[in-house]
Enzyme design. Sequence first.
Site, mmCIF file in Angstrom:
data_model
loop_
_atom_site.group_PDB
_atom_site.id
_atom_site.type_symbol
_atom_site.label_atom_id
_atom_site.label_comp_id
_atom_site.label_asym_id
_atom_site.label_seq_id
_atom_site.Cartn_x
_atom_site.Cartn_y
_atom_site.Cartn_z
ATOM 1 N N GLU A 60 0.829 -1.222 0.000
ATOM 2 C CA GLU A 60 0.000 0.000 0.000
ATOM 3 C C GLU A 60 0.860 1.268 0.000
ATOM 4 O O GLU A 60 0.533 2.262 0.637
ATOM 5 C CB GLU A 60 -1.026 -0.042 1.134
ATOM 6 C CG GLU A 60 -1.922 -1.266 0.971
ATOM 7 C CD GLU A 60 -3.295 -1.150 1.553
ATOM 8 O OE1 GLU A 60 -3.780 -0.028 1.749
ATOM 9 O OE2 GLU A 60 -3.898 -2.218 1.806
HETATM 10 N N1 CAA Z 1 -4.508 10.888 -3.365
HETATM 11 C C1 CAA Z 1 -5.238 11.384 -4.406
HETATM 12 N N2 CAA Z 1 -4.690 11.635 -5.621
HETATM 13 C C2 CAA Z 1 -3.376 11.386 -5.778
HETATM 14 C C3 CAA Z 1 -2.569 10.879 -4.745
HETATM 15 C C4 CAA Z 1 -3.189 10.644 -3.481
HETATM 16 N N3 CAA Z 1 -2.491 10.147 -2.452
HETATM 17 N N4 CAA Z 1 -1.313 10.716 -5.206
HETATM 18 C C5 CAA Z 1 -1.317 11.113 -6.484
HETATM 19 N N5 CAA Z 1 -2.570 11.519 -6.823
HETATM 20 C C6 CAA Z 1 -3.013 12.025 -8.116
HETATM 21 C C7 CAA Z 1 -2.308 13.361 -8.443
HETATM 22 O O1 CAA Z 1 -3.051 14.433 -7.910
HETATM 23 C C8 CAA Z 1 -2.309 13.329 -9.957
HETATM 24 O O2 CAA Z 1 -3.579 13.716 -10.436
HETATM 25 P P1 CAA Z 1 -3.705 14.654 -11.763
HETATM 26 O O3 CAA Z 1 -2.760 14.112 -12.801
HETATM 27 O O4 CAA Z 1 -5.137 14.541 -12.132
HETATM 28 O O5 CAA Z 1 -3.308 16.034 -11.345
HETATM 29 C C9 CAA Z 1 -2.157 11.860 -10.288
HETATM 30 O O6 CAA Z 1 -2.564 11.134 -9.133
HETATM 31 C C10 CAA Z 1 -0.718 11.459 -10.637
HETATM 32 O O7 CAA Z 1 0.075 11.849 -9.549
HETATM 33 P P2 CAA Z 1 1.546 12.409 -9.777
HETATM 34 O O8 CAA Z 1 1.552 13.397 -10.918
HETATM 35 O O9 CAA Z 1 2.020 12.885 -8.459
HETATM 36 O O10 CAA Z 1 2.299 11.082 -10.308
HETATM 37 P P3 CAA Z 1 3.681 10.458 -9.874
HETATM 38 O O11 CAA Z 1 3.935 9.343 -10.806
HETATM 39 O O12 CAA Z 1 4.730 11.523 -9.721
HETATM 40 O O13 CAA Z 1 3.372 9.898 -8.387
HETATM 41 C C11 CAA Z 1 2.578 8.133 -6.918
HETATM 42 C C12 CAA Z 1 2.343 8.956 -8.180
HETATM 43 C C13 CAA Z 1 2.202 9.006 -5.708
HETATM 44 C C14 CAA Z 1 4.026 7.710 -6.792
HETATM 45 C C15 CAA Z 1 1.647 6.917 -7.056
HETATM 46 O O14 CAA Z 1 2.018 6.180 -8.209
HETATM 47 C C16 CAA Z 1 1.671 6.007 -5.855
HETATM 48 O O15 CAA Z 1 0.998 6.280 -4.849
HETATM 49 N N6 CAA Z 1 2.407 4.881 -5.940
HETATM 50 C C17 CAA Z 1 2.359 3.836 -4.941
HETATM 51 C C18 CAA Z 1 1.392 2.770 -5.364
HETATM 52 C C19 CAA Z 1 0.943 1.934 -4.220
HETATM 53 O O16 CAA Z 1 0.706 2.413 -3.122
HETATM 54 N N7 CAA Z 1 0.750 0.645 -4.494
HETATM 55 C C20 CAA Z 1 0.234 -0.250 -3.528
HETATM 56 C C21 CAA Z 1 -0.394 -1.426 -4.227
HETATM 57 S S1 CAA Z 1 -1.875 -1.973 -3.494
HETATM 58 C C22 CAA Z 1 -1.452 -2.984 -2.208
HETATM 59 O O17 CAA Z 1 -0.350 -3.051 -1.780
HETATM 60 C C23 CAA Z 1 -2.626 -3.695 -1.631
HETATM 61 C C24 CAA Z 1 -2.380 -4.938 -0.907
HETATM 62 O O18 CAA Z 1 -2.435 -5.977 -1.476
HETATM 63 C C25 CAA Z 1 -2.225 -4.915 0.567
#
Ligand code: CAA
Length: 386
Positions: free
Chosen positions: A364
């Site tokens: 997550e």
């Molecule tokens: N809440 C809401 N929106 C968000 C957000 C958040 N926490 N983080 C990013 N966004 C939105 C941004 O506002 C942006 O929106 P717009 O393009 O419309 O303006 C969009 O998402 C893209 O964000 P970024 O431009 O910041 O993109 P990035 O590539 O630089 O960063 C990231 C994105 C934050 C790294 C994202 O990819 C991320 O959170 N990665 C981690 C993924 C993750 O947590 N995976 C877990 C897998 S599920 C799991 O583990 C479940 C299980 O089995 C237990």
Amino acid sequence: MNFQYSEDHIAIRDAAREFAEHEIAPSAVERDKTGEFPTEIVQKLGELGFMGMMTAPEWGGAGLDAVSYVLALEEIAKVDASVAVIMSVNNSLVCWVIETFGTNEQKERFLRPLATGQKLGAYCLSEPGIGSDATQQATTATLQSDGSYLMNGAKNWITNGTTADHYIVFAQTDPAKKHHGITCFILDKGMPGFEIGLKEDKLGIRSSDTCSLGFTDVRIPPDRVIGTDGQGFKIAMETLNGGRIGIAAQALGIASGAMDKSIRYSFERRAFGKPINQLQAIQFKLADMQVKVEAARMLILRAARTKDAGQNYIKEAAMAKLYASSIAMEVATQAIQVHGGYGYVREYLVERALRDAKITEIYEGTSEIQHIVIARQLMKEYELRN
Ligand code: CAA
């Protein structure tokens, strides 16, 4: 912020504790060894209302707040972090998505059985080559002339992967739009072309079920789109914000469980002519461990209360997860140290805490991703103020 619990909160925490101690603890050691999925326990959790805790009663849920949810999760994780993650994924990553973004027809069809625990859900975002960099979804779902989609690709590290009935799956429907072309779908086990991989052999949370999934020309009718076409990435991120509070509570439960065992052992074990809890070296360790547990609890309650108040909780959730997962590792390590050689063998249970804690720094959103999320929110808040 007021951290007083209501009578209802205390009743829920106590019910979760009672269930964990009597129904989960007796089989936890054996399931850690064999990796057996706790099918009956999950069924009973559903009967108690713990599989759809925050879902509205209208859709079969318990209609409780996020504070109740974290209190219950901590109690479950204290005894068995595997059961906690099964519960957390179903609540935060599956029921929440359908309730927040689904149609009434989807809620009736999918949410009700998931929230009552008759069915189990999984959340599928990560892929074999894509974890933290989640905007780069390689799984595709191509719109067909009859309005259905054809899905191709693979997902990895899917919690509840082999046991789930319904799967929230994110896929690229319009690659030209990059992450604005990602869509969220709900799939069922058994759909033609939907293949379920073997259960992973993991370091910790061994009786939870993690596997990869494959999609070869899986035909998905249009009524299985959750939200709108292209809204998927936003749905994925908003879902993970809430999920991170749950994983933080799981980490806290691992830490507080290891803490309890360390205090108990410090009364039993004697060295230098007295119980080891009279030795300053052990007292200092226990004190440091407790400060970390309580600080994590405050951050988690703050995140839960912010969510309950309907305010932006992105930063609060990320801070709670970052800190709670980090102290779960530290507290589990110190718990082994307090136990000495006995801590290193399975019988005394604290080595499982260390094995279980590690994943909370990875899934997550890794700790590195939580730093990014927190820092970006700080910049946004600064810009808003100035
Ligand atoms: N809440 C809401 N929106 C968000 C957000 C958040 N926490 N983080 C990013 N966004 C939105 C941004 O506002 C942006 O929106 P717009 O393009 O419309 O303006 C969009 O998402 C893209 O964000 P970024 O431009 O910041 O993109 P990035 O590539 O630089 O960063 C990231 C994105 C934050 C790294 C994202 O990819 C991320 O959170 N990665 C981690 C993924 C993750 O947590 N995976 C877990 C897998 S599920 C799991 O583990 C479940 C299980 O089995 C237990």
